[in-house]
Write a protein that holds these residues in place. Structure first.
Motif, short mmCIF file in Angstrom:
data_model
loop_
_atom_site.label_atom_id
_atom_site.label_comp_id
_atom_site.label_asym_id
_atom_site.label_seq_id
_atom_site.Cartn_x
_atom_site.Cartn_y
_atom_site.Cartn_z
N ARG A 204 0.43 -1.12 -0.43
CA ARG A 204 0.20 0.35 0.50
C ARG A 204 0.96 1.69 -0.21
O ARG A 204 0.81 2.06 -0.78
CB ARG A 204 -0.67 -0.44 0.98
N LEU A 205 2.27 1.91 0.37
CA LEU A 205 2.79 2.43 1.31
C LEU A 205 3.25 2.37 -0.18
O LEU A 205 3.23 3.76 -0.45
CB LEU A 205 3.91 2.48 1.89
N ARG B 246 -8.31 1.52 -0.12
CA ARG B 246 -9.22 1.37 1.14
C ARG B 246 -10.28 0.51 0.74
O ARG B 246 -9.81 -0.64 -0.37
CB ARG B 246 -10.59 2.50 0.81
N PRO C 277 -10.81 11.46 -7.18
CA PRO C 277 -10.38 10.08 -7.80
C PRO C 277 -11.12 9.90 -8.75
O PRO C 277 -12.06 9.98 -9.46
CB PRO C 277 -11.20 10.07 -6.64
N GLN D 211 0.76 4.19 -2.67
CA GLN D 211 0.90 5.24 -2.30
C GLN D 211 2.38 5.73 -2.95
O GLN D 211 1.89 7.17 -3.35
CB GLN D 211 0.74 5.92 -1.11
N ASP D 212 3.51 5.97 -2.77
CA ASP D 212 4.53 6.50 -2.84
C ASP D 212 4.68 7.41 -4.15
O ASP D 212 5.24 8.02 -4.90
CB ASP D 212 5.57 6.17 -2.00
N GLU E 33 -4.05 5.23 -3.12
CA GLU E 33 -4.71 5.30 -2.21
C GLU E 33 -5.12 4.13 -1.47
O GLU E 33 -5.97 3.77 -2.75
CB GLU E 33 -5.42 6.37 -1.43
N ARG F 142 -5.34 9.26 -7.57
CA ARG F 142 -5.61 11.43 -8.03
C ARG F 142 -4.44 11.95 -8.58
O ARG F 142 -3.71 11.32 -9.06
CB ARG F 142 -5.60 11.60 -6.26
N ASP G 77 -7.63 16.87 -6.66
CA ASP G 77 -8.22 15.83 -6.09
C ASP G 77 -9.01 14.95 -6.95
O ASP G 77 -9.71 14.03 -6.00
CB ASP G 77 -9.16 17.18 -5.09
#
Length: 237
Positions: free
Chosen positions: A141-142, A153, A182, A145-146, A151, A172, A180
């Motif tokens: 996940r991280l 969920r 999605p 994200q990076d 993101e 995003r 912003d």
């Protein structure tokens, strides 16, 4: 020689004739008595024989009736015995059939037990694989994200197409005019351990092809990167 004219001769002759006549009468009486005695004895013997015969006939008749009754009883018992033998044969056959059915049922139960054990092992294996996949997804996940501005969920879906816990990958910074906003890929894992793409928002026409490529390579990172590229292309249109 005595003269026939002798008066004593007539007397003696008469006397002798009377004596002979008396003897004959006596003999006749004795014979008559003997005959009567023998007749009575014969009559008694005949009566005794007749009584014996009648008794014998009665005994024979009773014996005959007893034999007939015994014969009827034997026939009835033979009939009942045949019926019981038939019943025993039918019950024996039924028991044999039930034994065969029981053996078949036992065999089927054993097979079902074996299949259940195999199914349980398969489910446990699939659950373990699914948990490993979800764990790997969470670990990634991280990283996503990076590198992808992503993101992740966990959501619960209950629709005809999807049921159970799913993951949403939310991109995003796709649309420069609305960074912003999605862009979402919803996916899960099937029972066999393969990925299941539930939906994309907005809809990507090439999503089935991307999913097919994912099933072949099992490279989730590449799939998400391709989805991001498609979302960027869609946002520029």
């Amino acid at each position: 020689m005595t003269s026939i004219t002798d008066p004593s001769i007539s007397d003696r002759f008469t006397s002798e004739m009377e004596e002979i006549h008396n003897k004959q009468l006596k003999a006749y009486a004795e014979i008559n008595d003997m005959t009567i005695e023998r007749c009575q004895s014969h009559r008694q013997l005949v009566k005794l024989a007749l009584d014996t015969y009648l008794k014998k006939c009665k005994d024979n008749e009773m014996l005959f009736q007893a034999i007939q009754a015994l014969k009827i009883d034997v026939e009835q018992k033979n009939t009942a015995l045949k019926e019981k033998q038939q019943t025993i044969s039918e019950v024996t056959y039924e028991i044999q059939q039930k034994e065969i059915q029981k053996d078949d049922i036992i065999e089927k139960i054993e097979k079902l037990k074996e299949e259940q054990v195999k199914r349980k092992q398969l489910i446990e294996s699939q659950n373990k694989a699914n948990k490993d996949r979800l764990r790997n997804l969470q670990k990634s996940r991280l990283v996503f994200q990076d590198h992808l501005g992503l993101e992740i969920r966990a959501v619960f879906c209950k629709t005809q197409q999807a049921n159970g816990e799913k993951l949403q990958f939310i991109f995003r910074n796709i649309n420069q005019s609305d960074e912003d906003s999605p862009y979402i890929i919803t996916m899960g894992i099937k029972e066999d351990g393969s990925y299941q793409i539930v939906s994309s928002d907005p809809m990507l026409e090439c999503l089935p092809a991307l999913e097919s490529r994912l099933q072949e390579t099992n490279n989730l990172a590449a799939f998400l990167a391709n989805c991001k590229k498609e979302f960027i292309s869609l946002a520029r249109c």
